[in-house]
Scaffold this motif. Structure first.
Motif, PDB file in Angstrom:
ATOM      1  N   PRO A  67       0.807  -1.239   0.000  1.00 31.67           N
ATOM      2  CA  PRO A  67       0.000   0.000   0.000  1.00 31.67           C
ATOM      3  C   PRO A  67       0.831   1.276   0.000  1.00 31.67           C
ATOM      4  CG  PRO A  67      -0.916  -1.600   1.537  1.00 31.67           C
ATOM      5  CD  PRO A  67       0.409  -2.156   1.072  1.00 31.67           C
ATOM      6  N   ASP A  68       1.999   1.266   0.689  1.00 30.03           N
ATOM      7  CA  ASP A  68       2.790   2.491   0.741  1.00 30.03           C
ATOM      8  C   ASP A  68       3.495   2.798  -0.576  1.00 30.03           C
ATOM      9  OD1 ASP A  68       4.430   0.315   0.891  1.00 30.03           O
ATOM     10  OD2 ASP A  68       5.738   1.118   2.456  1.00 30.03           O
ATOM     11  N   MET A  69       3.475   1.872  -1.542  1.00 26.77           N
ATOM     12  CA  MET A  69       4.075   2.117  -2.849  1.00 26.77           C
ATOM     13  C   MET A  69       3.111   2.803  -3.819  1.00 26.77           C
ATOM     14  SD  MET A  69       5.920  -1.555  -3.501  1.00 26.77           S
ATOM     15  CE  MET A  69       7.003  -2.314  -2.291  1.00 26.77           C
ATOM     16  N   LEU A  70       1.841   2.952  -3.421  1.00 29.81           N
ATOM     17  CA  LEU A  70       0.811   3.436  -4.338  1.00 29.81           C
ATOM     18  C   LEU A  70       0.168   4.699  -3.789  1.00 29.81           C
ATOM     19  CD1 LEU A  70      -0.884  -0.024  -4.959  1.00 29.81           C
ATOM     20  CD2 LEU A  70       0.920   1.027  -6.325  1.00 29.81           C
ATOM     21  N   LYS A  71      -0.446   5.465  -4.683  1.00 26.84           N
ATOM     22  CA  LYS A  71      -1.222   6.640  -4.331  1.00 26.84           C
ATOM     23  C   LYS A  71      -2.358   6.804  -5.334  1.00 26.84           C
ATOM     24  CE  LYS A  71       1.696   9.887  -6.945  1.00 26.84           C
ATOM     25  NZ  LYS A  71       2.514  11.128  -6.872  1.00 26.84           N
ATOM     26  N   VAL A  72      -3.347   7.606  -4.969  1.00 26.07           N
ATOM     27  CA  VAL A  72      -4.527   7.816  -5.819  1.00 26.07           C
ATOM     28  C   VAL A  72      -4.623   9.296  -6.168  1.00 26.07           C
ATOM     29  CG1 VAL A  72      -7.029   7.578  -6.011  1.00 26.07           C
ATOM     30  CG2 VAL A  72      -5.711   5.869  -4.754  1.00 26.07           C
ATOM     31  N   GLU A  73      -4.804   9.598  -7.439  1.00 25.14           N
ATOM     32  CA  GLU A  73      -5.018  10.959  -7.913  1.00 25.14           C
ATOM     33  C   GLU A  73      -6.261  10.998  -8.797  1.00 25.14           C
ATOM     34  OE1 GLU A  73      -1.629  12.583  -9.845  1.00 25.14           O
ATOM     35  OE2 GLU A  73      -0.362  12.591  -8.034  1.00 25.14           O
ATOM     36  N   GLN A  74      -6.845  12.201  -8.898  1.00 23.36           N
ATOM     37  CA  GLN A  74      -8.029  12.401  -9.720  1.00 23.36           C
ATOM     38  C   GLN A  74      -7.608  12.837 -11.120  1.00 23.36           C
ATOM     39  OE1 GLN A  74     -11.094  11.645  -8.578  1.00 23.36           O
ATOM     40  NE2 GLN A  74     -10.168  11.050  -6.620  1.00 23.36           N
ATOM     41  N   TRP A  75      -8.036  12.097 -12.113  1.00 20.59           N
ATOM     42  CA  TRP A  75      -7.716  12.380 -13.510  1.00 20.59           C
ATOM     43  C   TRP A  75      -8.989  12.740 -14.270  1.00 20.59           C
ATOM     44  CZ3 TRP A  75      -3.393   9.373 -16.429  1.00 20.59           C
ATOM     45  CH2 TRP A  75      -2.189   9.493 -15.735  1.00 20.59           C
ATOM     46  N   PRO A  76      -8.856  13.528 -15.356  1.00 22.92           N
ATOM     47  CA  PRO A  76     -10.052  13.879 -16.144  1.00 22.92           C
ATOM     48  C   PRO A  76     -10.599  12.718 -16.966  1.00 22.92           C
ATOM     49  CG  PRO A  76      -8.080  14.789 -17.160  1.00 22.92           C
ATOM     50  CD  PRO A  76      -7.656  14.231 -15.833  1.00 22.92           C
ATOM     51  N   VAL A  77      -9.839  11.641 -17.115  1.00 26.17           N
ATOM     52  CA  VAL A  77     -10.295  10.479 -17.878  1.00 26.17           C
ATOM     53  C   VAL A  77     -10.048   9.232 -17.038  1.00 26.17           C
ATOM     54  CG1 VAL A  77      -9.925  11.509 -20.147  1.00 26.17           C
ATOM     55  CG2 VAL A  77      -8.063  10.260 -19.031  1.00 26.17           C
TER      56      VAL A  77
END
Length: 311
Positions: free
Chosen positions: A63-73
Motif C-alpha cells: 500500500p505504501d508504494m501506491l497513491k490515488v489521484e483524480q484524472w479527467p479520464v
C-alpha cells in the motif's frame, strides 16, 4: 370649381383609408444584458492509482508504494483503488507517478505458483496422461519407470512425487484461455479436439525439480489422477536419503548445515541417475562389506554407486 371638387375627393379618400399597424419598438439594450447566465458544468474526475515511488520488476506491491489521484479520464486497464492490487507483482519497472495498469503486472501461470515452486513441463501422451482425462487444477501422482542399463542395476517402477498440481495440460491452463473473439475460440476448440496433448506443466517444489528432470530424460513418466480430498503422501524420513552430487565444504556451522535442507540449496546440490535408481550405500556398510562376511566379493562401481557381489 374643378379644383375644389378634386381636393374634396382627395380629402374624402384620405379619411376613409385604414390606419397602418403599429411598428414594435426594439428591446432596450439594458434589458438584454440583464438576462441570467447559466454556470459552467464542472468537469468529471476519476480516481487513478499511481506509483508513489519507483517500483522494480518482480516486486510485490504494498500500500505504501501506491497513491490515488483524480484524472479527467478513466483508464480502461487501470485501477481506481489500491486494495484491488493486493498481492500483485510488478512484471516491468514502474516509474514514480506512472499509472499502474494491467499490462505492468505479472500475468499467466507465474501467478499460480506458490512460494518455492517451479513450473516444469513433462511429456505426456494418451497413456501416460490418464487417457487425456487430466485437467488443469487436478492433483496427480508422478510414477516413473527405469529400464536396466549401465547406470541402472535393474528395471523398476515406483512413486516419484505425490500430490502434484497440474497447471496446464496441452493447450488448457488453470488461468483459462486468452481473451479472443468467438470465431477464434471456436477454431481453437476444434484444433484442440483434433490435436492430442503432448506436454503437461506441473507445479513442483524447487528441491524436486532435479529428480523429475532425471526421471523424464532417463525413464518414462506416468501421471496417476488422484482425488482432491486424498491428502496421503509418503513419509520420506522412513527411507535412506540420497546423497547430493555437489559435495559440501568442510567446517560448516550448525546454521549452515540447516541451510543445506532449503529447497534452492538441495536443487543446486543436484541428483544423479545412479542414486535415483537407489540411494548410495552408507560408508559404514561399504566398509563392512569389504572386511567382513564369508566368501569372496568383487566391487562393482556404477557412476556414484558401489555394489559388492559375492562369487
Amino acid at each position: 370649381m374643378i379644383a375644389g371638387v378634386v381636393l374634396a375627393a382627395l380629402a374624402y379618400y384620405l379619411v376613409r383609408r385604414p390606419a397602418p399597424p403599429p411598428v414594435a419598438a426594439p428591446a432596450p439594450v439594458a434589458q438584454a444584458a440583464a438576462a441570467p447566465v447559466e454556470p459552467p458544468v464542472p468537469q468529471a474526475k476519476y480516481p487513478v492509482v499511481l506509483a508513489a515511488t519507483d517500483i522494480q520488476a518482480g516486486t510485490r506491491l504494498e500500500p505504501d508504494m501506491l497513491k490515488v489521484e483524480q484524472w479527467p479520464v478513466a483508464l480502461s486497464q487501470g485501477y481506481a483503488q489500491p486494495e484491488a492490487l493486493a498481492g500483485e507483482v510488478a512484471r516491468l519497472d514502474i516509474a514514480a507517478g506512472e499509472p499502474v495498469t494491467n499490462q505492468l503486472l505479472a500475468q499467466g501461470l507465474s501467478k499460480q505458483l506458490r512460494s518455492g515452486e517451479r513450473a516444469v513441463a513433462v511429456p505426456v501422451d494418451e497413456v501416460s496422461g490418464a487417457g487425456n482425462r487430466v485437467m488443469p487444477g487436478d492433483l496427480v501422482d508422478v510414477f516413473f519407470a527405469l529400464k536396466k542399463s549401465d547406470e541402472v542395476a535393474g528395471s523398476q517402477v515406483r512413486l516419484l512425487q505425490s500430490r502434484v498440481r497440474v497447471l496446464a495440460y496441452g493447450a488448457q491452463t488453470v488461468d483459462g484461455p486468452p481473451a479472443t473473439d468467438a470465431k477464434s475460440q471456436q477454431r481453437g476448440a476444434q484444433t484442440q479436439t483434433q490435436t492430442q496433448a503432448r506436454s503437461a506443466i506441473l507445479a513442483v517444489p524447487v528441491s524436486d525439480v532435479n529428480e523429475l528432470m532425471l526421471a523424464s530424460k532417463s525413464g518414462q513418466l506416468q501421471l496417476a489422477l488422484r482425488s482432491p480430498v486424498d491428502d496421503e503422501v509418503p513419509d520420506r524420513q522412513l527411507f535412506v536419503a540420497r546423497q547430493p552430487v555437489m559435495p559440501t565444504v568442510a567446517g560448516l556451522t550448525a546454521e549452515q548445515r540447516d541451510q543445506l535442507n532449503s529447497g534452492v540449496n538441495r536443487a543446486y546440490a543436484g541428483e544423479s541417475l545412479a542414486q535415483l535408481d537407489r540411494p548410495a550405500e552408507e560408508p559404514a556398510k561399504r566398509q563392512a562389506a569389504r572386511s567382513g562376511g564369508t566368501g569372496r566379493t568383487i566391487e562393482i562401481v556404477r557412476g556414484d554407486s558401489t555394489q559388492h557381489v559375492r562369487y
